[in-house]
Design an enzyme around this catalytic site. Structure first.
Site, PDB file in Angstrom:
ATOM      1  N   GLN A 293       2.114  -5.998  -3.233  1.00  0.00           N
ATOM      2  CA  GLN A 293       2.450  -6.050  -1.802  1.00  0.00           C
ATOM      3  C   GLN A 293       3.766  -5.301  -1.535  1.00  0.00           C
ATOM      4  OE1 GLN A 293       1.487  -9.447  -3.178  1.00  0.00           O
ATOM      5  NE2 GLN A 293      -0.547  -8.655  -2.863  1.00  0.00           N
TER       6      GLN A 293
ATOM      7  N   LYS B  73       2.232   2.244  -4.974  1.00  0.00           N
ATOM      8  CA  LYS B  73       2.896   1.729  -6.192  1.00  0.00           C
ATOM      9  C   LYS B  73       2.033   1.953  -7.418  1.00  0.00           C
ATOM     10  CE  LYS B  73       3.181  -2.403  -4.489  1.00  0.00           C
ATOM     11  NZ  LYS B  73       2.747  -2.141  -3.113  1.00  0.00           N
TER      12      LYS B  73
ATOM     13  N   GLY C 232      -4.295  -4.321  -4.475  1.00  0.00           N
ATOM     14  CA  GLY C 232      -5.274  -3.364  -4.971  1.00  0.00           C
ATOM     15  C   GLY C 232      -4.598  -2.047  -5.276  1.00  0.00           C
ATOM     16  N   HIS C 233      -4.751  -1.594  -6.497  1.00  0.00           N
ATOM     17  CA  HIS C 233      -4.183  -0.316  -6.903  1.00  0.00           C
ATOM     18  C   HIS C 233      -5.318   0.655  -7.128  1.00  0.00           C
ATOM     19  CE1 HIS C 233      -0.322  -1.907  -7.286  1.00  0.00           C
ATOM     20  NE2 HIS C 233      -0.239  -2.111  -8.569  1.00  0.00           N
TER      21      HIS C 233
ATOM     22  N   ASP D 285       0.818  -1.225   0.000  1.00  0.00           N
ATOM     23  CA  ASP D 285       0.000   0.000   0.000  1.00  0.00           C
ATOM     24  C   ASP D 285       0.849   1.270   0.000  1.00  0.00           C
ATOM     25  OD1 ASP D 285      -2.249  -1.673   0.276  1.00  0.00           O
ATOM     26  OD2 ASP D 285      -1.983  -1.702   2.449  1.00  0.00           O
TER      27      ASP D 285
HETATM   28  P1  IMP Z   1      -2.836 -12.639   1.999  1.00  0.00           P
HETATM   29  O1  IMP Z   1      -1.875 -12.158   0.963  1.00  0.00           O
HETATM   30  O2  IMP Z   1      -4.274 -12.366   1.669  1.00  0.00           O
HETATM   31  O3  IMP Z   1      -2.607 -14.076   2.355  1.00  0.00           O
HETATM   32  O4  IMP Z   1      -2.580 -11.809   3.352  1.00  0.00           O
HETATM   33  C1  IMP Z   1      -1.372 -11.963   4.098  1.00  0.00           C
HETATM   34  C2  IMP Z   1      -0.935 -10.624   4.671  1.00  0.00           C
HETATM   35  O5  IMP Z   1      -0.529  -9.767   3.618  1.00  0.00           O
HETATM   36  C3  IMP Z   1      -2.033  -9.864   5.424  1.00  0.00           C
HETATM   37  O6  IMP Z   1      -1.431  -9.140   6.475  1.00  0.00           O
HETATM   38  C4  IMP Z   1      -2.565  -8.910   4.389  1.00  0.00           C
HETATM   39  O7  IMP Z   1      -3.171  -7.782   4.975  1.00  0.00           O
HETATM   40  C5  IMP Z   1      -1.279  -8.556   3.657  1.00  0.00           C
HETATM   41  N1  IMP Z   1      -1.494  -8.123   2.277  1.00  0.00           N
HETATM   42  C6  IMP Z   1      -1.745  -8.889   1.205  1.00  0.00           C
HETATM   43  N2  IMP Z   1      -1.852  -8.146   0.098  1.00  0.00           N
HETATM   44  C7  IMP Z   1      -1.637  -6.879   0.467  1.00  0.00           C
HETATM   45  C8  IMP Z   1      -1.581  -5.642  -0.251  1.00  0.00           C
HETATM   46  O8  IMP Z   1      -1.725  -5.560  -1.464  1.00  0.00           O
HETATM   47  N3  IMP Z   1      -1.322  -4.541   0.508  1.00  0.00           N
HETATM   48  C9  IMP Z   1      -1.102  -4.593   1.838  1.00  0.00           C
HETATM   49  N4  IMP Z   1      -1.144  -5.717   2.539  1.00  0.00           N
HETATM   50  C10 IMP Z   1      -1.405  -6.863   1.861  1.00  0.00           C
END
Ligand code: IMP
Length: 444
Positions: A223, A16, A40-41, A13
């Site tokens: 991420q 990017k 999510g962008h 977040d």
């Molecule tokens: P998962 O990727 O859904 O398995 O989540 C694992 C961890 O990564 C959690 O803490 C999510 O909040 C975090 N996470 C996954 N994708 C994002 C992202 O795009 N931005 C911020 N945090 C993310």
């Protein structure tokens, strides 16, 4: 000509989406190497807001080819919704290509992700609930379903029947959930497959050919560094490798083909989900950053945890990704503050620690050691050059660049494309020509 990786230098977040959107202007091809619909962008173009999860933001440029690479996990239902949304806004998705070897998120992945989080109770990871972990787990276990399998109904039927029977046992015995129906899942996924078929390619080959044709390629990481499965704050991480090295693996190209790596970091820090966060703020300051920065997740709508800039993590991101330069986003969110703190080291068990400890228990015990800088208390949203910035804002940037020993090439001061200061054009500009060792322009 350059092949550039853009990655998140914090916990995701970082903004990017806006930076890759800006750089996509100069890119012929944009590749998404890893992650899935957990990302999510949000991109704002001419007042229109686009929320993208899987499709690279380069799709908003009419000539740019976009590739969803092998290292991603694809939820076809959400991908198709995203494609329909773009089409409804008159954005063509003809230039979208999907790797045949990417793995596919199935309904049982989503169910298992959510059920396992619930069962973990207070030890939950705080996942996005989109089935990302279970999809990557099946990939590692070699029971996953790939895009290429979707394209072959007979293979899909065999694989699905076997897998769903196994998953149903887990759903029933471990989570007391009703079983999935093979026929129904099969019918849905065959329908998705037919719509996706024209977009499916050998993505590694396509990227290699673009490299040979000397095209500009942008690798858009999802991420962030601290969410990396191997190098992040395990177990509070995602299940892929969002670091620069992961971009090569996910895209299927060698590291020698990369010219530059750009890290994106907010002027402060945020995190969603569980896990240690040394510079996290509580109370009014947290609320201020959250409100002022609109810190709510694009994918889940969850409120992000907010804190001061963490220089230890910044230095770690520089090291682990081999960053050439940084883009600092959301500087304007700090505009009103009287003073701003930056974590320069941790206190760990009575000693000073200036590096990120890989040991999760140690990291949880780290306490931030701050330096306090004066705030500028003026709006920066209108600034378009470094000279427009208040001196104290410039000093803040200089402090960050010195702390992380990396130049700052881009400063973002709002969601729109034009609310940006390009210190140096990181793609075409002479490398660091405008920058002194700390990343800010050489005084003449
Ligand atoms: P998962 O990727 O859904 O398995 O989540 C694992 C961890 O990564 C959690 O803490 C999510 O909040 C975090 N996470 C996954 N994708 C994002 C992202 O795009 N931005 C911020 N945090 C993310």
């Amino acid at each position: 000509m350059a092949n550039v990786i853009v990655i998140g230098a914090q916990w995701g977040d970082e903004g990017k989406g806006k930076i890759t959107d800006l750089l996509s202007r100069s890119a012929d091809v944009v590749v998404r190497p890893q992650g899935g619909v957990n990302a999510g962008h949000t991109i704002v173009v001419k007042g229109q807001t686009f929320k993208l999860h899987l499709i690279p933001s380069g799709i908003l440029y009419p000539e740019t080819e976009c590739i969803i690479g092998s290292g991603t996990v694809i939820d076809p239902q959400i991908l198709l919704e995203e494609m329909d949304q773009l089409a409804a806004l008159n954005v063509s998705v003809e230039r979208l290509y999907i790797s045949q070897t990417a793995h596919v998120t199935m309904p049982y992945h989503r169910l298992l992700d959510q059920a396992s989080e619930e069962k973990r109770g207070e030890h939950k990871i705080g996942t996005t609930g989109r089935g990302i972990g279970p999809t990557y787990a099946d990939k590692s276990e070699r029971t996953g379903i790939r895009v290429v399998d979707l394209m072959e109904p007979e293979t899909l039927e065999k694989k699905l029947a076997w897998t769903i029977n196994n998953k149903n046992v887990i759903l029933d015995k471990l989570y007391e959930l009703p079983p999935l129906d093979v026929e129904a899942v099969m019918a849905d996924y065959l329908a998705y497959a037919e719509r996706l078929r024209p977009h499916v390619v050998d993505s590694s080959l396509k990227i290699y050919e673009a490299i040979k044709a000397r095209k500009n390629i942008l690798f858009e990481g999802a991420q962030g560094t601290l969410l990396d499965l191997d190098h992040g704050t395990y177990p509070y991480v995602t299940s892929s490798n969002p670091i620069a090295g992961g971009a090569c693996v996910g895209a299927g190209i060698g590291p020698t083909m990369i010219d530059r790596v750009i890290g994106v970091a907010k002027a402060y820090t945020t995190r969603v989900g569980e896990g240690p966060f040394p510079t996290e703020l509580i109370g009014a300051l947290n609320q201020h950053l959250c409100d002022r920065g609109a810190e709510f997740g694009t994918t889940t709508g969850r409120r992000r945890r907010c804190g001061w800039f963490d220089g230890v993590i910044g230095r770690y991101a520089v090291r682990i990704n081999g960053l050439d330069c940084l883009a600092i986003t959301k500087l304007d969110v700090l505009d009103e503050l009287e003073e701003i703190k930056v974590c320069v080291a941790y206190e760990l068990d009575g000693a000073t620690c200036d590096h990120f400890p890989g040991n999760a228990a140690q990291f949880a015990r780290c306490r931030p050691l701050y330096e306090t800088l004066p705030g500028w208390q003026r709006s920066t949203a209108h600034c378009r050059t470094l000279e427009d910035l208040p001196q104290k804002a410039l000093d803040y940037l200089k402090f960050l660049a010195e702390l992380m020993e990396v130049p700052i090439a881009i400063v973002s001061l709002g969601a729109s494309r034009d609310q940006t200061i390009i210190v140096e054009d990181p793609i075409h500009g002479p490398k660091r020509a405008l920058l002194d060792a700390t990343g800010l322009p050489v005084e003449t």
